[in-house]
Motif scaffolding. Structure first.
Motif, PDB file in Angstrom:
ATOM      1  N   LEU A 250      34.246  44.420 -29.763  1.00  0.00           N
ATOM      2  CA  LEU A 250      33.468  44.733 -28.563  1.00  0.00           C
ATOM      3  C   LEU A 250      32.981  46.175 -28.541  1.00  0.00           C
ATOM      4  O   LEU A 250      31.918  46.462 -27.994  1.00  0.00           O
ATOM      5  N   SER A 251      33.736  47.094 -29.113  1.00  0.00           N
ATOM      6  CA  SER A 251      33.303  48.492 -29.114  1.00  0.00           C
ATOM      7  C   SER A 251      32.016  48.683 -29.905  1.00  0.00           C
ATOM      8  O   SER A 251      31.290  49.647 -29.691  1.00  0.00           O
ATOM      9  N   TYR A 252      31.717  47.764 -30.801  1.00  0.00           N
ATOM     10  CA  TYR A 252      30.482  47.839 -31.579  1.00  0.00           C
ATOM     11  C   TYR A 252      29.337  47.073 -30.917  1.00  0.00           C
ATOM     12  O   TYR A 252      28.179  47.242 -31.289  1.00  0.00           O
ATOM     13  N   LEU A 253      29.657  46.209 -29.958  1.00  0.00           N
ATOM     14  CA  LEU A 253      28.656  45.341 -29.350  1.00  0.00           C
ATOM     15  C   LEU A 253      28.290  45.710 -27.924  1.00  0.00           C
ATOM     16  O   LEU A 253      27.382  45.134 -27.349  1.00  0.00           O
ATOM     17  N   SER A 254      29.000  46.636 -27.320  1.00  0.00           N
ATOM     18  CA  SER A 254      28.736  46.991 -25.935  1.00  0.00           C
ATOM     19  C   SER A 254      28.771  48.499 -25.762  1.00  0.00           C
ATOM     20  O   SER A 254      29.303  49.223 -26.600  1.00  0.00           O
ATOM     21  N   SER A 255      28.206  48.955 -24.659  1.00  0.00           N
ATOM     22  CA  SER A 255      28.156  50.390 -24.365  1.00  0.00           C
ATOM     23  C   SER A 255      28.787  50.651 -23.008  1.00  0.00           C
ATOM     24  O   SER A 255      28.400  50.030 -22.019  1.00  0.00           O
ATOM     25  N   PRO A 256      29.739  51.558 -22.929  1.00  0.00           N
ATOM     26  CA  PRO A 256      30.355  51.884 -21.646  1.00  0.00           C
ATOM     27  C   PRO A 256      29.490  52.865 -20.846  1.00  0.00           C
ATOM     28  O   PRO A 256      28.519  53.418 -21.360  1.00  0.00           O
ATOM     29  N   PHE A 257      29.839  53.087 -19.586  1.00  0.00           N
ATOM     30  CA  PHE A 257      29.130  54.084 -18.796  1.00  0.00           C
ATOM     31  C   PHE A 257      29.274  55.457 -19.441  1.00  0.00           C
ATOM     32  O   PHE A 257      28.333  56.223 -19.526  1.00  0.00           O
ATOM     33  N   CYS A 258      30.485  55.761 -19.886  1.00  0.00           N
ATOM     34  CA  CYS A 258      30.718  57.036 -20.563  1.00  0.00           C
ATOM     35  C   CYS A 258      31.945  56.898 -21.456  1.00  0.00           C
ATOM     36  O   CYS A 258      32.727  55.965 -21.322  1.00  0.00           O
ATOM     37  N   THR A 259      32.070  57.827 -22.384  1.00  0.00           N
ATOM     38  CA  THR A 259      33.232  57.848 -23.268  1.00  0.00           C
ATOM     39  C   THR A 259      33.788  59.264 -23.295  1.00  0.00           C
ATOM     40  O   THR A 259      33.108  60.219 -22.934  1.00  0.00           O
ATOM     41  N   MET A 260      35.016  59.384 -23.736  1.00  0.00           N
ATOM     42  CA  MET A 260      35.610  60.702 -23.885  1.00  0.00           C
ATOM     43  C   MET A 260      35.539  61.082 -25.355  1.00  0.00           C
ATOM     44  O   MET A 260      35.834  60.274 -26.222  1.00  0.00           O
ATOM     45  N   GLN A 261      35.121  62.301 -25.611  1.00  0.00           N
ATOM     46  CA  GLN A 261      34.929  62.762 -26.980  1.00  0.00           C
ATOM     47  C   GLN A 261      35.562  64.140 -27.137  1.00  0.00           C
ATOM     48  O   GLN A 261      35.526  64.958 -26.212  1.00  0.00           O
ATOM     49  N   ALA A 262      36.111  64.401 -28.304  1.00  0.00           N
ATOM     50  CA  ALA A 262      36.716  65.705 -28.564  1.00  0.00           C
ATOM     51  C   ALA A 262      35.635  66.771 -28.595  1.00  0.00           C
ATOM     52  O   ALA A 262      34.622  66.629 -29.257  1.00  0.00           O
ATOM     53  N   GLU A 263      35.850  67.837 -27.834  1.00  0.00           N
ATOM     54  CA  GLU A 263      34.934  68.981 -27.849  1.00  0.00           C
ATOM     55  C   GLU A 263      35.494  70.068 -28.766  1.00  0.00           C
ATOM     56  O   GLU A 263      34.771  70.698 -29.512  1.00  0.00           O
ATOM     57  N   ASN A 264      36.806  70.272 -28.673  1.00  0.00           N
ATOM     58  CA  ASN A 264      37.479  71.269 -29.494  1.00  0.00           C
ATOM     59  C   ASN A 264      38.858  70.720 -29.822  1.00  0.00           C
ATOM     60  O   ASN A 264      39.770  70.776 -29.005  1.00  0.00           O
ATOM     61  N   THR A 265      39.002  70.180 -31.047  1.00  0.00           N
ATOM     62  CA  THR A 265      40.262  69.536 -31.402  1.00  0.00           C
ATOM     63  C   THR A 265      41.414  70.518 -31.552  1.00  0.00           C
ATOM     64  O   THR A 265      42.554  70.167 -31.308  1.00  0.00           O
ATOM     65  N   GLU A 266      41.125  71.739 -31.942  1.00  0.00           N
ATOM     66  CA  GLU A 266      42.201  72.724 -32.107  1.00  0.00           C
ATOM     67  C   GLU A 266      42.881  73.037 -30.781  1.00  0.00           C
ATOM     68  O   GLU A 266      44.082  73.227 -30.717  1.00  0.00           O
ATOM     69  N   ASP A 267      42.085  73.112 -29.702  1.00  0.00           N
ATOM     70  CA  ASP A 267      42.632  73.434 -28.388  1.00  0.00           C
ATOM     71  C   ASP A 267      42.876  72.199 -27.532  1.00  0.00           C
ATOM     72  O   ASP A 267      43.301  72.307 -26.386  1.00  0.00           O
ATOM     73  N   GLY A 268      42.582  71.027 -28.077  1.00  0.00           N
ATOM     74  CA  GLY A 268      42.780  69.785 -27.336  1.00  0.00           C
ATOM     75  C   GLY A 268      41.864  69.635 -26.138  1.00  0.00           C
ATOM     76  O   GLY A 268      42.260  69.112 -25.105  1.00  0.00           O
ATOM     77  N   ILE A 269      40.625  70.078 -26.254  1.00  0.00           N
ATOM     78  CA  ILE A 269      39.664  69.992 -25.161  1.00  0.00           C
ATOM     79  C   ILE A 269      38.743  68.797 -25.405  1.00  0.00           C
ATOM     80  O   ILE A 269      38.195  68.645 -26.484  1.00  0.00           O
ATOM     81  N   TYR A 270      38.602  67.968 -24.361  1.00  0.00           N
ATOM     82  CA  TYR A 270      37.763  66.780 -24.445  1.00  0.00           C
ATOM     83  C   TYR A 270      36.652  66.862 -23.416  1.00  0.00           C
ATOM     84  O   TYR A 270      36.744  67.595 -22.438  1.00  0.00           O
ATOM     85  N   GLN A 271      35.605  66.087 -23.636  1.00  0.00           N
ATOM     86  CA  GLN A 271      34.481  66.066 -22.711  1.00  0.00           C
ATOM     87  C   GLN A 271      34.018  64.627 -22.501  1.00  0.00           C
ATOM     88  O   GLN A 271      34.234  63.774 -23.336  1.00  0.00           O
ATOM     89  N   TRP A 272      33.369  64.387 -21.357  1.00  0.00           N
ATOM     90  CA  TRP A 272      32.780  63.080 -21.094  1.00  0.00           C
ATOM     91  C   TRP A 272      31.391  63.063 -21.701  1.00  0.00           C
ATOM     92  O   TRP A 272      30.616  63.996 -21.528  1.00  0.00           O
ATOM     93  N   VAL A 273      31.074  61.987 -22.400  1.00  0.00           N
ATOM     94  CA  VAL A 273      29.747  61.788 -22.975  1.00  0.00           C
ATOM     95  C   VAL A 273      29.164  60.557 -22.294  1.00  0.00           C
ATOM     96  O   VAL A 273      29.724  59.470 -22.379  1.00  0.00           O
ATOM     97  N   TYR A 274      28.062  60.761 -21.589  1.00  0.00           N
ATOM     98  CA  TYR A 274      27.442  59.662 -20.839  1.00  0.00           C
ATOM     99  C   TYR A 274      26.595  58.797 -21.753  1.00  0.00           C
ATOM    100  O   TYR A 274      25.864  59.295 -22.592  1.00  0.00           O
ATOM    101  N   GLU A 275      26.714  57.478 -21.567  1.00  0.00           N
ATOM    102  CA  GLU A 275      25.937  56.518 -22.346  1.00  0.00           C
ATOM    103  C   GLU A 275      25.075  55.675 -21.415  1.00  0.00           C
ATOM    104  O   GLU A 275      23.884  55.894 -21.312  1.00  0.00           O
ATOM    105  N   MET A 276      25.663  54.707 -20.723  1.00  0.00           N
ATOM    106  CA  MET A 276      24.896  53.849 -19.819  1.00  0.00           C
ATOM    107  C   MET A 276      24.761  54.453 -18.423  1.00  0.00           C
ATOM    108  O   MET A 276      24.118  53.889 -17.555  1.00  0.00           O
ATOM    109  N   ALA A 277      25.353  55.587 -18.203  1.00  0.00           N
ATOM    110  CA  ALA A 277      25.218  56.320 -16.946  1.00  0.00           C
ATOM    111  C   ALA A 277      24.768  57.740 -17.269  1.00  0.00           C
ATOM    112  O   ALA A 277      24.900  58.198 -18.404  1.00  0.00           O
TER     113      ALA A 277
END
Length: 187
Positions: free
Chosen positions: A79-106
């Motif tokens: 399903l992760s290959y066939l559908s798109s969520p409103f947003c996903t969480m993505q690593a912004e800075n892996t060394e410091d453990g900082i994540y960001q929201w990436v908007y897709e369908m929203a």
């Protein structure tokens, strides 16, 4: 009723967000540089980075590759290959453990609970022990601004009615959708 269904869909879709890592593909003519600063420089040319192909196989049949009927982890993995969520969480800075929201369908998601506390009573939302709707200010009602560029494969725009119709179909008892229980019980 439409607001309640939309609210449930929003909450589930936001909770279904998953982490993803960005990968920049390497061109075959680029060379691999050592990461270790203690490496002694030599006259030998650096080897080009190698390219690999990742093949993924599934043991499940395509008949269950949708959010309404999946039953096994093999079904849900695809399903992760066939559908798109409103947003996903993505690593912004892996060394410091900082994540960001990436908007897709929203394009934006805002918590509007404070302005819609009456919805908590109207839709009989289960609150924590000793908590009443008048004291709740966040975490229950969200406004989602949909991506205006989102379209079905035939070019038809995906709008709020698309999500409402999908939720109606998912919860329709005559359709016997296996995963409807995620919205009316349990999670």
């Amino acid at each position: 009723m439409k607001k309640a269904l939309a609210l449930m869909l929003v909450v589930i879709m936001v909770l279904a967000a998953f982490a993803a890592c960005k990968h920049d593909p390497v061109k075959p003519d680029e060379t691999q540089k050592p990461d270790n600063t203690d490496v002694v420089e030599t006259d030998k040319p650096l080897e080009p980075k190698k390219e690999y192909t990742y093949n993924l196989y599934s043991t499940s049949l395509g008949s269950n590759w949708n959010p309404h009927t999946w039953e096994t982890s093999g079904d849900s993995d695809i399903l992760s290959y066939l559908s798109s969520p409103f947003c996903t969480m993505q690593a912004e800075n892996t060394e410091d453990g900082i994540y960001q929201w990436v908007y897709e369908m929203a394009t934006e998601i805002n918590d509007v609970t404070k302005d819609h506390q009456d919805d908590l009573t109207k839709y009989a939302v289960t609150l924590g022990e000793g908590v009443d709707a008048a004291s709740v200010e966040k975490g229950y009602v969200f406004e989602i601004k949909l991506n205006p560029n989102a379209k079905w494969e035939d070019g038809t725009p995906i709008n709020a009615d698309s999500y409402i119709e999908s939720m109606k179909l998912l919860l329709d008892p005559e359709m016997h959708n296996y995963r409807a229980n995620l919205y009316y019980a349990g999670e």
